[in-house]
Design a protein around this motif. Structure first.
Motif, PDB file in Angstrom:
ATOM      1  N   TYR A  81       0.827  -1.209   0.000  1.00 39.20           N
ATOM      2  CA  TYR A  81       0.000   0.000   0.000  1.00 39.20           C
ATOM      3  C   TYR A  81       0.861   1.260   0.000  1.00 39.20           C
ATOM      4  O   TYR A  81       0.765   2.097  -0.894  1.00 39.20           O
ATOM      5  CB  TYR A  81      -0.920   0.009   1.223  1.00 39.20           C
ATOM      6  N   PHE A  82       1.749   1.384   0.988  1.00 33.96           N
ATOM      7  CA  PHE A  82       2.534   2.607   1.108  1.00 33.96           C
ATOM      8  C   PHE A  82       3.647   2.701   0.066  1.00 33.96           C
ATOM      9  O   PHE A  82       4.062   3.808  -0.293  1.00 33.96           O
ATOM     10  CB  PHE A  82       3.123   2.711   2.518  1.00 33.96           C
ATOM     11  N   GLY A  83       4.140   1.562  -0.420  1.00 34.14           N
ATOM     12  CA  GLY A  83       5.194   1.597  -1.431  1.00 34.14           C
ATOM     13  C   GLY A  83       4.763   2.323  -2.704  1.00 34.14           C
ATOM     14  O   GLY A  83       5.372   3.322  -3.098  1.00 34.14           O
ATOM     15  N   PRO A  84       3.708   1.858  -3.392  1.00 30.86           N
ATOM     16  CA  PRO A  84       3.248   2.566  -4.597  1.00 30.86           C
ATOM     17  C   PRO A  84       2.785   3.988  -4.313  1.00 30.86           C
ATOM     18  O   PRO A  84       2.988   4.885  -5.139  1.00 30.86           O
ATOM     19  CB  PRO A  84       2.080   1.690  -5.080  1.00 30.86           C
ATOM     20  N   LEU A  85       2.179   4.203  -3.145  1.00 26.50           N
ATOM     21  CA  LEU A  85       1.706   5.543  -2.811  1.00 26.50           C
ATOM     22  C   LEU A  85       2.870   6.514  -2.664  1.00 26.50           C
ATOM     23  O   LEU A  85       2.855   7.626  -3.216  1.00 26.50           O
ATOM     24  CB  LEU A  85       0.895   5.487  -1.513  1.00 26.50           C
ATOM     25  N   GLN A  86       3.907   6.107  -1.933  1.00 30.06           N
ATOM     26  CA  GLN A  86       5.067   6.970  -1.767  1.00 30.06           C
ATOM     27  C   GLN A  86       5.846   7.129  -3.065  1.00 30.06           C
ATOM     28  O   GLN A  86       6.411   8.189  -3.335  1.00 30.06           O
ATOM     29  CB  GLN A  86       5.966   6.414  -0.659  1.00 30.06           C
ATOM     30  N   GLN A  87       5.878   6.073  -3.876  1.00 32.03           N
ATOM     31  CA  GLN A  87       6.554   6.173  -5.177  1.00 32.03           C
ATOM     32  C   GLN A  87       5.882   7.226  -6.051  1.00 32.03           C
ATOM     33  O   GLN A  87       6.554   8.039  -6.696  1.00 32.03           O
ATOM     34  CB  GLN A  87       6.523   4.808  -5.878  1.00 32.03           C
ATOM     35  N   HIS A  88       4.560   7.219  -6.056  1.00 26.74           N
ATOM     36  CA  HIS A  88       3.822   8.181  -6.879  1.00 26.74           C
ATOM     37  C   HIS A  88       4.019   9.608  -6.379  1.00 26.74           C
ATOM     38  O   HIS A  88       4.300  10.517  -7.175  1.00 26.74           O
ATOM     39  CB  HIS A  88       2.336   7.823  -6.875  1.00 26.74           C
ATOM     40  N   THR A  89       3.885   9.812  -5.083  1.00 24.84           N
ATOM     41  CA  THR A  89       4.018  11.167  -4.545  1.00 24.84           C
ATOM     42  C   THR A  89       5.452  11.684  -4.681  1.00 24.84           C
ATOM     43  O   THR A  89       5.666  12.879  -4.920  1.00 24.84           O
ATOM     44  CB  THR A  89       3.592  11.217  -3.074  1.00 24.84           C
ATOM     45  N   THR A  90       6.442  10.802  -4.546  1.00 25.68           N
ATOM     46  CA  THR A  90       7.831  11.234  -4.726  1.00 25.68           C
ATOM     47  C   THR A  90       8.086  11.628  -6.171  1.00 25.68           C
ATOM     48  O   THR A  90       8.825  12.585  -6.450  1.00 25.68           O
ATOM     49  CB  THR A  90       8.806  10.128  -4.293  1.00 25.68           C
ATOM     50  N   GLY A  91       7.474  10.903  -7.111  1.00 26.79           N
ATOM     51  CA  GLY A  91       7.587  11.295  -8.511  1.00 26.79           C
ATOM     52  C   GLY A  91       6.981  12.662  -8.769  1.00 26.79           C
ATOM     53  O   GLY A  91       7.526  13.465  -9.543  1.00 26.79           O
ATOM     54  N   LEU A  92       5.858  12.952  -8.120  1.00 25.93           N
ATOM     55  CA  LEU A  92       5.241  14.275  -8.257  1.00 25.93           C
ATOM     56  C   LEU A  92       6.149  15.353  -7.668  1.00 25.93           C
ATOM     57  O   LEU A  92       6.258  16.462  -8.211  1.00 25.93           O
ATOM     58  CB  LEU A  92       3.886  14.297  -7.558  1.00 25.93           C
ATOM     59  N   ALA A  93       6.812  15.033  -6.557  1.00 26.56           N
ATOM     60  CA  ALA A  93       7.730  15.993  -5.944  1.00 26.56           C
ATOM     61  C   ALA A  93       8.926  16.261  -6.857  1.00 26.56           C
ATOM     62  O   ALA A  93       9.385  17.414  -6.989  1.00 26.56           O
ATOM     63  CB  ALA A  93       8.210  15.470  -4.597  1.00 26.56           C
TER      64      ALA A  93
END
Length: 315
Positions: free
Chosen positions: A288-300
């Motif tokens: 759950y948190f892996g893909p979520l953090q990957q996506h938000t880090t890409g946005l950052a």
């Protein structure tokens, strides 16, 4: 009216539901406090175990007509209390809410199925080992997905490599987020930066908007990130700079940001630049948190790329 005097002494269904609600919330809060005191507040035991405890308590205590509906209602109350009692921030609750609701609904369905006649609940048994496997993630270092990862963003800049290097060496002017997720969820937003230069050892201190906790009596606290130039290789047509994160009071509750690498090269009259953020996941479950953090880090990474592209184009 009934002729049985004992019927008046029996608790009504509404009272049973209320008792189940109170027991579930109280039990979940005690469980959460116990996990936090043991340093397990970022594990799957916290984000999967607590909604599972709420669901099991509600279904077995009240036996409501709609187990899933009542469980979700109790979970909502638990989330409303979690912020003030556990001193959580808005971002943590919003990002974890879909996981908590999903687990609560799944467990309520499983327990309801298991309390029916045997021929009806065999299909629910399939989810039991899956839940057990999900619960242990984060405990004793267990992780199903790699904790370290990287996210990148590439943009074309209407400026020369020299102009881009000059913009990167100076403190930027941070603008608002463009990504819908970053704007909708109150993620930390950079406000100002001090420090300049691209030589090894040069430092930056980025100040973010104050952290607003939901804890009782909590006041906004300042947060910032300190970066140091660890590698620098620049010429007239290209360059590569690595900013190492040396201190962080901004994202440390959410993830471990390790470094930001900027690489650029000339493409005709323009410059292509790529920002790469290296990070490590600190929350579980990983799926759950892996893909979520990957996506938000890409946005950052995209936000930083756009920020410095605008600065270079404006020089």
């Amino acid at each position: 009216m009934t002729d049985d005097p004992r019927a008046e002494k029996r608790p009504s269904r509404e009272r049973l539901v209320l008792a189940a609600l109170l027991i579930a919330v109280f039990g979940a809060m005690l469980f959460a406090k116990a996990l936090a005191s043991g340093g397990l507040e970022q594990t799957a035991m916290f984000y999967v175990g607590i909604p599972a405890l709420i669901a099991v308590t509600v279904v077995l205590t009240a036996r409501p007509r709609s187990a899933v509906g009542l469980t979700l209602a109790v979970t909502t109350i638990g989330l409303a209390l979690a912020g003030p009692l556990l001193d959580e921030g808005v971002v943590c609750l919003i990002m974890a809410a879909p996981l908590i609701y999903g687990v609560a609904a799944l467990i309520a369905w499983i327990v309801s199925a298991l309390t029916r006649p045997a021929w009806k609940h065999h299909h629910a048994l399939v989810a039991v080992p899956l839940l057990a496997a999900a619960l242990i993630e984060g405990v004793a270092g267990v992780s199903y997905l790699p904790r370290e990862s990287a996210a990148s963003a590439t943009v074309m800049v209407d400026a020369s490599p020299e102009a881009y290097a000059a913009a990167l060496a100076a403190p930027p002017a941070y603008g608002p987020f463009d990504a819908v997720l970053l704007k909708t969820v109150p993620f930390p937003h950079p406000v100002t930066a001090t420090g300049s230069g691209l030589e090894v050892g040069d430092r930056r201190v980025v100040r973010f908007n104050d952290r607003k906790s939901l804890g009782l009596g909590a006041e906004p606290t300042p947060r910032s990130m300190t970066l140091r130039v660890a590698e620098s290789d620049i010429d007239t047509d290209a360059g590569r700079v690595v900013f190492e994160v040396t201190a962080d009071s901004t994202l440390s509750r959410w993830m471990e940001l390790q470094s930001a690498t900027v690489a650029w090269h000339r493409v005709g009259d323009r410059t292509e630049t790529t920002w790469t953020l290296d990070w490590a996941r600190t929350y579980d479950p990983s799926w759950y948190f892996g893909p979520l953090q990957q996506h938000t880090t890409g946005l950052a990474a995209g936000y930083l790329a756009d920020t410095f592209a605008a600065a270079a184009a404006g020089n």
